[in-house]
Structure formats: C-alpha cells, structure tokens
Motif scaffolding. Sequence first.
Motif, PDB file in Angstrom:
ATOM      1  N   TRP A  68     -89.909 102.990  30.473  1.00 45.79           N
ATOM      2  CA  TRP A  68     -89.422 103.235  29.114  1.00 45.79           C
ATOM      3  C   TRP A  68     -88.213 102.362  28.831  1.00 45.79           C
ATOM      4  CZ3 TRP A  68     -84.395 104.879  29.259  1.00 45.79           C
ATOM      5  CH2 TRP A  68     -83.978 105.649  30.346  1.00 45.79           C
ATOM      6  N   ARG A  69     -87.960 102.165  27.547  1.00 41.72           N
ATOM      7  CA  ARG A  69     -86.843 101.335  27.108  1.00 41.72           C
ATOM      8  C   ARG A  69     -86.356 101.865  25.764  1.00 41.72           C
ATOM      9  NH1 ARG A  69     -84.426  96.247  27.118  1.00 41.72           N
ATOM     10  NH2 ARG A  69     -84.083  95.373  25.048  1.00 41.72           N
ATOM     11  N   THR A  70     -85.037 101.913  25.578  1.00 43.78           N
ATOM     12  CA  THR A  70     -84.493 102.447  24.341  1.00 43.78           C
ATOM     13  C   THR A  70     -83.111 101.875  24.064  1.00 43.78           C
ATOM     14  OG1 THR A  70     -83.963 104.499  23.150  1.00 43.78           O
ATOM     15  CG2 THR A  70     -83.442 104.438  25.486  1.00 43.78           C
ATOM     16  N   ARG A  71     -82.728 101.862  22.801  1.00 44.28           N
ATOM     17  CA  ARG A  71     -81.350 101.519  22.422  1.00 44.28           C
ATOM     18  C   ARG A  71     -80.531 102.798  22.557  1.00 44.28           C
ATOM     19  NH1 ARG A  71     -78.582  98.065  18.778  1.00 44.28           N
ATOM     20  NH2 ARG A  71     -76.386  98.245  19.340  1.00 44.28           N
ATOM     21  N   ARG A  72     -79.723 102.897  23.607  1.00 46.32           N
ATOM     22  CA  ARG A  72     -79.043 104.130  23.946  1.00 46.32           C
ATOM     23  C   ARG A  72     -77.617 104.185  23.389  1.00 46.32           C
ATOM     24  NH1 ARG A  72     -81.015 107.563  27.481  1.00 46.32           N
ATOM     25  NH2 ARG A  72     -82.593 107.387  25.868  1.00 46.32           N
ATOM     26  N   HIS A  73     -76.942 103.019  23.309  1.00 48.22           N
ATOM     27  CA  HIS A  73     -75.544 102.994  22.867  1.00 48.22           C
ATOM     28  C   HIS A  73     -75.344 101.962  21.761  1.00 48.22           C
ATOM     29  CE1 HIS A  73     -74.105 105.675  26.048  1.00 48.22           C
ATOM     30  NE2 HIS A  73     -74.922 105.027  26.867  1.00 48.22           N
ATOM     31  N   LYS A  74     -74.434 102.274  20.846  1.00 46.32           N
ATOM     32  CA  LYS A  74     -74.121 101.337  19.769  1.00 46.32           C
ATOM     33  C   LYS A  74     -73.324 100.144  20.295  1.00 46.32           C
ATOM     34  CE  LYS A  74     -74.179 104.808  16.112  1.00 46.32           C
ATOM     35  NZ  LYS A  74     -73.384 105.503  15.054  1.00 46.32           N
ATOM     36  N   GLY A  75     -72.524 100.380  21.315  1.00 50.31           N
ATOM     37  CA  GLY A  75     -71.852  99.277  22.000  1.00 50.31           C
ATOM     38  C   GLY A  75     -72.627  98.957  23.272  1.00 50.31           C
ATOM     39  N   SER A  76     -72.038  98.169  24.149  1.00 47.97           N
ATOM     40  CA  SER A  76     -72.708  97.828  25.398  1.00 47.97           C
ATOM     41  C   SER A  76     -72.750  99.025  26.336  1.00 47.97           C
ATOM     42  CB  SER A  76     -71.985  96.659  26.078  1.00 47.97           C
ATOM     43  OG  SER A  76     -70.645  97.007  26.381  1.00 47.97           O
ATOM     44  N   CYS A  77     -73.728  99.022  27.246  1.00 53.70           N
ATOM     45  CA  CYS A  77     -73.823 100.050  28.289  1.00 53.70           C
ATOM     46  C   CYS A  77     -72.992  99.580  29.480  1.00 53.70           C
ATOM     47  CB  CYS A  77     -75.268 100.267  28.701  1.00 53.70           C
ATOM     48  SG  CYS A  77     -75.482 101.426  30.068  1.00 53.70           S
ATOM     49  N   ARG A  78     -71.981 100.354  29.845  1.00 55.16           N
ATOM     50  CA  ARG A  78     -71.062  99.913  30.899  1.00 55.16           C
ATOM     51  C   ARG A  78     -71.365 100.502  32.266  1.00 55.16           C
ATOM     52  NH1 ARG A  78     -64.847  99.570  29.198  1.00 55.16           N
ATOM     53  NH2 ARG A  78     -64.947  97.826  30.647  1.00 55.16           N
ATOM     54  N   SER A  79     -72.044 101.660  32.306  1.00 51.67           N
ATOM     55  CA  SER A  79     -72.305 102.267  33.614  1.00 51.67           C
ATOM     56  C   SER A  79     -73.506 103.195  33.536  1.00 51.67           C
ATOM     57  CB  SER A  79     -71.077 103.053  34.104  1.00 51.67           C
ATOM     58  OG  SER A  79     -71.278 103.528  35.421  1.00 51.67           O
ATOM     59  N   LEU A  80     -74.202 103.330  34.676  1.00 49.25           N
ATOM     60  CA  LEU A  80     -75.350 104.219  34.819  1.00 49.25           C
ATOM     61  C   LEU A  80     -75.223 104.977  36.142  1.00 49.25           C
ATOM     62  CD1 LEU A  80     -78.203 101.725  33.859  1.00 49.25           C
ATOM     63  CD2 LEU A  80     -77.495 103.681  32.477  1.00 49.25           C
ATOM     64  N   ALA A  81     -75.742 106.193  36.180  1.00 50.16           N
ATOM     65  CA  ALA A  81     -75.744 106.965  37.436  1.00 50.16           C
ATOM     66  C   ALA A  81     -76.825 108.027  37.378  1.00 50.16           C
ATOM     67  CB  ALA A  81     -74.387 107.623  37.671  1.00 50.16           C
ATOM     68  N   PHE A  82     -77.600 108.138  38.458  1.00 43.22           N
ATOM     69  CA  PHE A  82     -78.558 109.227  38.606  1.00 43.22           C
ATOM     70  C   PHE A  82     -77.865 110.435  39.232  1.00 43.22           C
ATOM     71  CE2 PHE A  82     -81.664 105.692  38.636  1.00 43.22           C
ATOM     72  CZ  PHE A  82     -82.621 106.203  37.760  1.00 43.22           C
ATOM     73  N   THR A  83     -78.364 111.624  38.926  1.00 43.96           N
ATOM     74  CA  THR A  83     -77.960 112.799  39.688  1.00 43.96           C
ATOM     75  C   THR A  83     -78.498 112.663  41.108  1.00 43.96           C
ATOM     76  OG1 THR A  83     -79.932 113.958  38.858  1.00 43.96           O
ATOM     77  CG2 THR A  83     -77.842 114.352  37.704  1.00 43.96           C
TER      78      THR A  83
END
Length: 406
Positions: A68-83
């Motif tokens: 899947w792919r989506t526009r998640r943030h209006k600015g840039s995405c700075r960090s990601l983390a899984f539980t």
Amino acid sequence: MFNSICTFPLPSDLLAQAVHPTSPLLALGFASGHIQLERLPAPPSSPELRSKATSPSTNGRGTVETAWRTRRHKGSCRSLAFTLDGSRLFSAGTDGIVKVATSETGEVVGKIAVPRAADGGSDSPTLLHALNPQALLLATDSSAIHIYDLRADSTIQGAKPQQTHHPHDDYISSLTGLSPSETSTSGFSRQWFSTGGSTVAVTDVRKGVLFQSEDLGEELLSGTAIGDNFIAGGEKGALRVWEGGIKGLMEGLDKRTTLQKGESLDVMCRMWEEPPGEGVVAVGLGDGSVKIVQVGAKRANVVDSVKHDEVEGVVTLGLEPGGRMISGGGSIVKIWEKETADDLDDEDEAKPADGRSDDRANGTESADSEDDSSDEKRRPKRKKRKRNKGQNRGPTKHIMEFKGMD
C-alpha cells in the motif's frame, strides 16, 4: 561479506524507513509526505519467514511488491516505527502530527499532535521508537523525548505524554533501546541510549536521565549499543566506542576509529553480537558507502565496505528478520545479503584462468511509479526541514524484480 541482491528506485527522496520485527516487510517514508509498505521475498534460510511472505519464491530471489501507498503527512515524513509485535506503524511528519496505522492495510487508527517546545513554538519530530509494548518514545528538535503509554490505547488517539525528558541540549539524532537487566521481570527494555548535539546520554523510563556526557567537541549524528559497548558516529568521520556499559560511559574512556576522514557518519544499525560482549554494526556515510565494523575489546575494525550510491549519502539502514541489510538514500533502496561459504566457492569457480573476475550483472527491473513532486532537496542532516503539499492518494501496487530473475 555483503552482496547487493536488489536495487529498486523510489518515486521521491527517502527520509525514513522501518523494518518489521517479524515479517519481511519494509516501510518507507518520503520527503513528499508519502509512506509505502513493501513486501520482500523471504530469505531461503528462513522457512518461518517464507510462510509469512506473499511471494511464491523459495530462494529469496522473488519480487518486491508494494502492499500500500498513501500521502500520510502534509510535510515530509521524518520517522517511522513499528510496534514490537508489528501490528501498528507509527509515522511522524514535519506537519507536527504523529499518526498510527494498521501495518497490514495502512489505515489510520489514531493520531496525536507533537507537543510544543518550551517556548511555545512548534517542535518538529526527529525520531520514533517503540521501546517496549508499553512505551512509545517521540524525540524532537528541541531535545525533548516524550514517553507515551501504549497500555491503555495502542492508537494513542489524542493522548498526552506521560513523561518528558531532556537528555541533550540539541536535537535528538539517534535512539537505541538497551537490553533488559538481569533482574527485569518483564523481559523488556526500560532504558535507552541516545545521541544529540555533541553529547551522549542514557535515560530510564522511570528514573529519568541517568547519565549525560560532557560536550564531546563535534556533532554526533548516529549511535547504537551492542553487547557492553555504546557507539556514536560524528560529523568528521570518527567512530567512538565506550566499553563496559554505563560505567564505561561515566569514565569517559572512549576509543576512536576514523572510518573515513571528513565524511559524516549519518546513520548506524546494530547487526549481531558475536561473540558475547562484542558485535558488528553497519555505519552509513555521507559519501554513499556503508562500513561493516567489528566492535570488541580491541580497536574497532572495518571488516567490509559496500557502496549504496556514488552521489547520494546513506540516510537509512536496517536489518530485517532474515538477516539481510537494507540501505536507503536519495531515491533508491538496496537489499544486501551476507555471503556464505558456498557463495565464495562459486566465485572462485567462476574466475577465468587469468585470475580476473567477470563483471557481475547489475540488471534490475523497475516498476512504474508515481511522480511525486517535491520542492525540497534531500536533507543533509536532520535540522533541515522539508515541506510539500498534496492530496492523499489511494493504495497502489507495483512489482520490482530481484537481480537475476527472468
């Protein structure tokens, strides 16, 4: 030690990645604010991971599919983390929002606003880290580390941080959870090692900041911990290693190794402990190379060096459950596989009589991808902001072949 088995292009500059803790899944975050989840073929050495993969490949040379792919943030995405169980994916953007989504579908199930700085101004996030099943860490440019309780509601919808610590005087550049103590009853980490500005620190969920170093004289851009060693990478190419756990940090007796003079050590990933008390880490440099470093009782030793890109620096590194290293930077991601004894034997057999090695094929098949517009250039360090406006898009899917496939 490592061979590149796949290179695939990206539709925008990469700023963040997260590797799923148990399945061959890779989340990618972009300067355009988009996030996408990639399904990797499982490695041949892991029947358990093959059972979780959607690709029919049994030799680790299948396809990479965009789930899947989506526009998640209006600015840039700075960090990601899984539980820790991989069921949720957290993302943080320069729009000042942290969003929580289901890993399987990407559907947003919760969101919170990043707390403002002490002076009342906006405070952009730098890092997310799921320390244990109960605590999510959110680090910011103002040096704050906010702790959110995941026990009541894993979606953290509208939640406020339970605690906030300031272990550094500048933005947080790395966070690494430490192994639980021998007396731990939960079996999960409650402490973490961090780098920020020109200092290193160790913080406890309950007790707060346990140790903060003096000014070390250079900006520290990356860090990790492995065995009894704390490791930090600087802007001038020096790798610092403190032995003996927190006691070694307090004594301030770090060993320094210059990996490449004048090149920043932008990102770091712990690989494995071998033997106990020692270990191997991967370090991504500003010149696009990745150094594999053995850390132990003696001086840190570079045992391998590979090239992610000739132009762009390495901004993300990860180790997926099957033991493959994943590097990202610019608009490409590379997947690396550790050489085996059989691989070395095959290379020897393939050499011509004059002893020269044949050039390896570097063919990759890239899929059609969306053309994401971005007014930003790739951020050289975390302090540079990236913002871009656009509309959310529905999930897309494309397939990219691993090298060597018909």
